[in-house]
Design a protein around this motif. Structure first.
Motif, short mmCIF file in Angstrom:
data_model
loop_
_atom_site.label_atom_id
_atom_site.label_comp_id
_atom_site.label_asym_id
_atom_site.label_seq_id
_atom_site.Cartn_x
_atom_site.Cartn_y
_atom_site.Cartn_z
N ALA A 173 -12.64 32.43 -22.49
CA ALA A 173 -11.78 33.22 -23.36
C ALA A 173 -10.38 32.64 -23.44
CB ALA A 173 -11.73 34.67 -22.85
N VAL A 174 -9.86 32.13 -22.32
CA VAL A 174 -8.54 31.49 -22.31
C VAL A 174 -8.56 30.26 -23.20
CG1 VAL A 174 -6.92 30.20 -20.87
CG2 VAL A 174 -7.82 32.39 -20.06
N ARG A 175 -9.62 29.46 -23.10
CA ARG A 175 -9.74 28.27 -23.95
C ARG A 175 -9.75 28.65 -25.43
NH1 ARG A 175 -14.74 25.30 -20.76
NH2 ARG A 175 -13.54 24.50 -18.99
N ALA A 176 -10.53 29.70 -25.76
CA ALA A 176 -10.62 30.11 -27.16
C ALA A 176 -9.27 30.59 -27.67
CB ALA A 176 -11.67 31.21 -27.30
N ARG A 177 -8.55 31.37 -26.86
CA ARG A 177 -7.24 31.86 -27.29
C ARG A 177 -6.27 30.68 -27.47
NH1 ARG A 177 -4.36 36.68 -26.40
NH2 ARG A 177 -6.41 37.66 -26.63
N ASN A 178 -6.28 29.75 -26.54
CA ASN A 178 -5.41 28.57 -26.66
C ASN A 178 -5.73 27.80 -27.94
OD1 ASN A 178 -3.50 26.56 -25.13
ND2 ASN A 178 -5.20 25.32 -25.89
N GLY A 179 -7.01 27.65 -28.24
CA GLY A 179 -7.40 26.93 -29.46
C GLY A 179 -6.86 27.59 -30.71
N GLN A 180 -6.81 28.94 -30.73
CA GLN A 180 -6.25 29.64 -31.89
C GLN A 180 -4.78 29.28 -32.08
OE1 GLN A 180 -6.87 33.77 -31.02
NE2 GLN A 180 -9.09 33.69 -31.31
N TYR A 181 -4.05 29.20 -30.98
CA TYR A 181 -2.62 28.92 -31.07
C TYR A 181 -2.38 27.46 -31.44
CZ TYR A 181 -1.07 33.52 -29.57
OH TYR A 181 -0.80 34.86 -29.52
N VAL A 182 -3.23 26.56 -30.94
CA VAL A 182 -3.11 25.16 -31.34
C VAL A 182 -3.35 25.02 -32.84
CG1 VAL A 182 -4.14 22.86 -31.13
CG2 VAL A 182 -3.70 24.21 -29.08
N ARG A 183 -4.39 25.66 -33.34
CA ARG A 183 -4.70 25.58 -34.77
C ARG A 183 -3.57 26.18 -35.61
NH1 ARG A 183 -9.78 26.86 -32.65
NH2 ARG A 183 -9.56 29.07 -33.15
N ALA A 184 -2.99 27.29 -35.13
CA ALA A 184 -1.87 27.88 -35.86
C ALA A 184 -0.69 26.91 -35.91
CB ALA A 184 -1.45 29.19 -35.19
N THR A 185 -0.46 26.19 -34.81
CA THR A 185 0.63 25.22 -34.77
C THR A 185 0.40 24.08 -35.75
OG1 THR A 185 0.99 25.74 -32.43
CG2 THR A 185 1.95 23.70 -33.25
N VAL A 186 -0.82 23.57 -35.76
CA VAL A 186 -1.15 22.46 -36.67
C VAL A 186 -1.05 22.92 -38.13
CG1 VAL A 186 -2.97 20.85 -37.36
CG2 VAL A 186 -2.57 21.32 -34.94
N ASN A 187 -1.52 24.13 -38.40
CA ASN A 187 -1.42 24.65 -39.78
C ASN A 187 0.03 24.81 -40.22
OD1 ASN A 187 -4.19 24.79 -40.05
ND2 ASN A 187 -4.33 26.93 -39.41
N ALA A 188 0.87 25.30 -39.29
CA ALA A 188 2.26 25.56 -39.65
C ALA A 188 3.08 24.29 -39.80
CB ALA A 188 2.90 26.47 -38.61
N LEU A 189 2.78 23.28 -38.98
CA LEU A 189 3.60 22.06 -38.96
C LEU A 189 2.88 20.88 -39.58
CD1 LEU A 189 5.14 22.38 -35.37
CD2 LEU A 189 5.97 23.33 -37.53
N GLY A 190 1.80 21.15 -40.29
CA GLY A 190 1.05 20.08 -40.93
C GLY A 190 1.93 19.26 -41.86
N GLY A 191 1.65 17.96 -41.90
CA GLY A 191 2.47 17.05 -42.67
C GLY A 191 3.49 16.33 -41.82
N HIS A 192 3.77 16.86 -40.63
CA HIS A 192 4.63 16.18 -39.67
C HIS A 192 3.76 15.47 -38.63
CE1 HIS A 192 8.47 17.52 -41.23
NE2 HIS A 192 7.89 18.69 -41.48
N ASP A 193 4.36 14.62 -37.85
CA ASP A 193 3.63 13.72 -36.95
C ASP A 193 3.28 14.44 -35.64
OD1 ASP A 193 2.53 11.59 -35.65
OD2 ASP A 193 4.27 10.28 -35.81
N LEU A 194 2.07 14.98 -35.60
CA LEU A 194 1.62 15.75 -34.44
C LEU A 194 0.50 15.03 -33.71
CD1 LEU A 194 1.22 19.29 -36.06
CD2 LEU A 194 3.10 18.54 -34.63
N SER A 195 0.50 15.17 -32.38
CA SER A 195 -0.67 14.82 -31.57
C SER A 195 -1.12 16.10 -30.88
CB SER A 195 -0.32 13.76 -30.52
OG SER A 195 0.01 12.53 -31.12
N TRP A 196 -2.41 16.40 -30.99
CA TRP A 196 -2.88 17.68 -30.48
C TRP A 196 -4.36 17.60 -30.12
CZ3 TRP A 196 -6.74 20.17 -33.36
CH2 TRP A 196 -6.96 19.64 -34.63
N ASP A 197 -4.77 18.55 -29.33
CA ASP A 197 -6.16 18.68 -28.90
C ASP A 197 -6.35 20.16 -28.59
OD1 ASP A 197 -8.52 18.77 -27.10
OD2 ASP A 197 -8.38 16.59 -27.14
N GLU A 198 -7.43 20.74 -29.05
CA GLU A 198 -7.65 22.17 -28.80
C GLU A 198 -7.82 22.48 -27.32
OE1 GLU A 198 -10.34 24.39 -31.17
OE2 GLU A 198 -9.69 23.48 -33.05
#
Length: 473
Positions: A369-394
């Motif tokens: 459940a912790v992993r799933a919740r973290n993944g939601q926040y990572v995806r929200a970050t990528v969606n919000a800051l898309g177009g900028h130079d991000l490195s990420w992993d769920e």
């Protein structure tokens, strides 16, 4: 329900005016609760955004978000990513694992801290409390006497079962030492390995700051090893290891902190060959990744030189300060002596609590459940800051953001804080005499309600889209 948002806001304003007592977030929660109960806010009603309602009621967005989260935890509201917060109606039975605690007070006036990752309570608090209750029933001698080495065997065996998916090579519970978190484990390995007046420790050119602090306490010299998109550069590692007669390499190949880079298997094998040829011990810190392992550990590749450190801080709680360090089998005596001479080892009741927690099947459900919740926040970050130079992993509890031209990391951190968001500059992950890129790390603070988290990301996006252009003379 498609209700005019001004009507909904006016209704909430009137309900709030009748709930004047106590903290503002509790008064607002009581007003919303009353409106839902009376039918003035029927199921499926979309509530106003936290910033809009906060302006109307004269409170910070963080206060509104806290009230929303309180009712979300009660089952009266539901937050949908990208859509908003809606009235759900009276709560039915809820699964025991996903009962989250109300968020903490914001730091200052609505400040959102993305300085480091923060875990939500998805059932682990209740699990820990019940573990303490069981611990209190242990026989009196276990709470009065110094523990024997054999007393830790059950907990060490449970740790190995917890790590059964990690390719560690031949391993026995005698190879495991329980530590006060991964940071303590790093210090134990350094004490077991380093020799001489001024030993040299190699680290990645951007690395977990705890490596640096542990080495400095032992008066070791630190040397940064260049990296590329796959991790440490083997040729540079070999050159620096020989030139400085280095004794230990500290690295995070499974999930690099801070860049979220993952070192692929072939590169790991090249690094292992360098370490073998140079007689270089390798400390692998695996305390950051939330996911399953993706390839062999250095302990498996280097049976005589590989050390493995991990903890429960990113998956369950950092509050217990419990970690585990696994030595090469030929060096386990050295590691155990360092722990015993330094602090007599972990307190036995704490070791027993760890064994109790990790042996329970619901603990793995909580981690998922912790992993799933973290993944939601990572995806929200990528969606919000898309177009900028991000490195990420769920599976990473942080996102690495390289800043656009015009921004320096220190200036961006100050500007972000002025907008109510705290982030961490790249300089904090570099050695003092090395270059740091213009980048920042954003921790996934999953204890912040999603509407407030997304609002904070929106403020960062506006800064990124409009870098400073003035010329200073």
């Amino acid at each position: 329900m498609d209700v005019d948002k001004n009507i909904v806001t006016d209704t909430i304003f009137e309900l709030f005016a009748a709930e004047a007592a106590g903290p503002k977030y509790r008064a607002l929660a009581a007003a919303l609760r009353a409106g839902i109960g009376s039918g003035q806010l029927p199921p499926a009603t979309r509530l106003p955004p936290v910033r809009d309602l906060g302006w109307r009621l004269g409170m910070t967005p963080g206060t509104v978000a806290r009230a929303y989260t309180l009712l979300t935890d009660e089952g009266l509201l539901v937050a949908e990513v990208g859509r908003g917060t809606f009235v759900q109606g009276p709560a039915g039975p809820r699964p025991p694992l996903l009962v989250g605690a109300a968020p903490e007070e914001a730091a200052g006036d609505g400040m959102v801290s993305l300085f480091t990752a923060r875990l939500p309570d998805l059932g682990q608090v209740a699990l820990i409390r019940s573990g303490f209750a069981r611990l209190a029933e242990r026989p009196a001698p276990e709470l009065l006497d110094y523990p024997s080495g054999r007393a830790f065997a059950p907990a060490r065996q449970v740790v190995l079962d917890w790590l059964r998916e990690v390719p560690l090579g031949p391993v026995d519970h005698e190879d495991v030492v329980l530590s006060h978190g991964a940071q303590n484990g790093i210090s134990l390995v350094m004490q077991a390995v380093l020799r001489g007046r001024r030993p040299v420790v190699l680290v990645e050119e951007l690395c977990y700051p705890g490596f640096r602090r542990a080495a400095e306490l032992l008066r070791a010299e630190l040397v940064a090893v260049p990296m590329d998109a796959q991790g440490l550069i083997p040729g540079a590692l070999a050159d620096l290891a020989r030139r400085h007669e280095a004794q230990l390499l500290c690295t995070s190949p499974e999930l690099h902190n801070p860049t979220a880079l993952v070192t692929p298997p072939e590169r790991r094998r090249e690094i292992a060959e360098v370490a073998r040829a140079c007689g270089l011990h390798v400390l692998e810190d695996d305390s950051t990744s939330l996911g399953d392992p993706r390839t062999e550990s250095y302990r498996a590749m280097l049976p005589d030189l590989g050390w493995f450190v991990s903890s429960i801080s990113k998956t369950l709680t950092p509050g217990l300060r419990v970690g585990f360090t696994i030595a090469p089998q030929a060096r386990r005596g050295d590691l155990r002596r360092v722990a015993e001479y330094g602090f007599f080892g972990l307190a036995l009741p704490l070791a027993e609590l760890l064994g109790d927690l990790l042996a329970r099947p619901e603990t793995r459900e909580i981690v998922r459940a912790v992993r799933a919740r973290n993944g939601q926040y990572v995806r929200a970050t990528v969606n919000a800051l898309g177009g900028h130079d991000l490195s990420w992993d769920e599976q990473a509890p942080f996102v690495w953001l390289r800043l656009p031209a015009g921004w320096r990391a220190a200036a961006f951190c100050l500007a972000a804080e002025a907008q109510g968001v705290q982030v961490r500059a790249a300089e904090e992950f570099a050695l003092r005499d090395t270059f740091a890129p213009h980048a920042v790390r954003l921790g996934m603070n999953t204890r912040v309600p999603m509407p407030e988290f997304e609002a904070a990301l929106g403020r960062l996006r506006r800064l990124l889209d409009d870098p400073p252009g003035q010329i200073l003379v």
